[in-house]
Design a protein around this motif. Structure first.
Motif, mmCIF file in Angstrom:
data_model
loop_
_atom_site.group_PDB
_atom_site.id
_atom_site.type_symbol
_atom_site.label_atom_id
_atom_site.label_comp_id
_atom_site.label_asym_id
_atom_site.label_seq_id
_atom_site.Cartn_x
_atom_site.Cartn_y
_atom_site.Cartn_z
ATOM 1 N N ALA A 29 -48.764 -37.808 -71.734
ATOM 2 C CA ALA A 29 -48.943 -38.940 -72.648
ATOM 3 C C ALA A 29 -49.615 -40.110 -71.934
ATOM 4 N N GLN A 30 -49.234 -40.345 -70.675
ATOM 5 C CA GLN A 30 -49.867 -41.422 -69.908
ATOM 6 C C GLN A 30 -51.344 -41.128 -69.682
ATOM 7 N N GLN A 53 -40.747 -34.635 -67.951
ATOM 8 C CA GLN A 53 -41.680 -35.392 -67.101
ATOM 9 C C GLN A 53 -43.125 -34.947 -67.305
ATOM 10 N N ALA A 54 -43.335 -33.677 -67.596
ATOM 11 C CA ALA A 54 -44.698 -33.195 -67.843
ATOM 12 C C ALA A 54 -45.264 -33.839 -69.103
ATOM 13 N N GLU A 55 -44.401 -33.987 -70.141
ATOM 14 C CA GLU A 55 -44.856 -34.616 -71.383
ATOM 15 C C GLU A 55 -45.139 -36.097 -71.170
#
Length: 192
Positions: A130-131, A124-126
């Motif tokens: 990315a968002q 979720q951190a990645e």
């Protein structure tokens, strides 16, 4: 089989083997005669192996194909028709076809290993990073002057070459390259 016999003058004369190979194969075909098959095997297996090696197969491949040919001879003897071909022609045709199959198999690329099962959940951190990166890039693109932004969009989102953009817009190629280079420098600066 062609053998040799010494003449009275000391020279060698070729002697034709008078074995009835077709008759032996018919015995295999009609009665699964093991003795007939053994005679065929003793005669043809080494010759098939030599034939395959002369045609470029390695010793191991030639041996494997020769064994396969002889297995086909036993299993498919019912397909042999002495009116259509000699035993040798039939056996060597099988050998040639087996060699072609082996070469095709050797040239065929091995399939990639496929991962089965569900894809692992992305971190979720990645995903969040990315968002955020996408949003920053969108803001940086919006901040570019319109002529530079349009060229960047055509080059990267439209997947067009510089020459294609020049043909499409009517601008000189040098101008397009300069504007794209300046736009990329501004984006790098804004993206940090």
């Amino acid at each position: 089989m062609v053998g040799s016999r010494q003449k009275k003058d000391g020279s060698l004369a070729k002697v034709e083997d008078e074995t009835d190979w077709a008759g032996l194969l018919v015995k295999v075909r009609d009665h699964q005669d093991r003795a007939a098959f053994a005679a065929l095997f003793r005669h043809f297996a080494p010759r098939v192996k030599a034939f395959l090696m002369k045609s470029g197969a390695g010793a191991a491949l030639a041996e494997e194909c020769a064994q396969d040919v002889m297995a086909v001879l036993w299993q498919k003897a019912h397909l042999f028709d002495p009116a259509r071909a000699s035993v040798a022609t039939w056996v060597y045709t099988i050998a040639r076809n087996r060699r072609i199959d082996a070469l095709r198999k050797a040239r065929r690329a091995e399939p990639e290993e496929l991962d089965w099962g569900p894809e692992p959940e992305p971190d979720q951190a990645e995903v969040l990073e990315a968002q955020q990166e996408t949003e920053r890039l969108g803001r940086a693109l919006a901040a570019l002057p319109a002529p530079q932004r349009t060229l960047i969009e055509r080059a990267f989102y439209g997947d067009l070459s510089h020459s294609e953009i020049a043909a499409e817009t009517g601008l000189p190629l040098g101008t397009i390259k300069s504007r794209i280079r300046l736009a990329l420098e501004k984006l790098r600066h804004q993206m940090g």
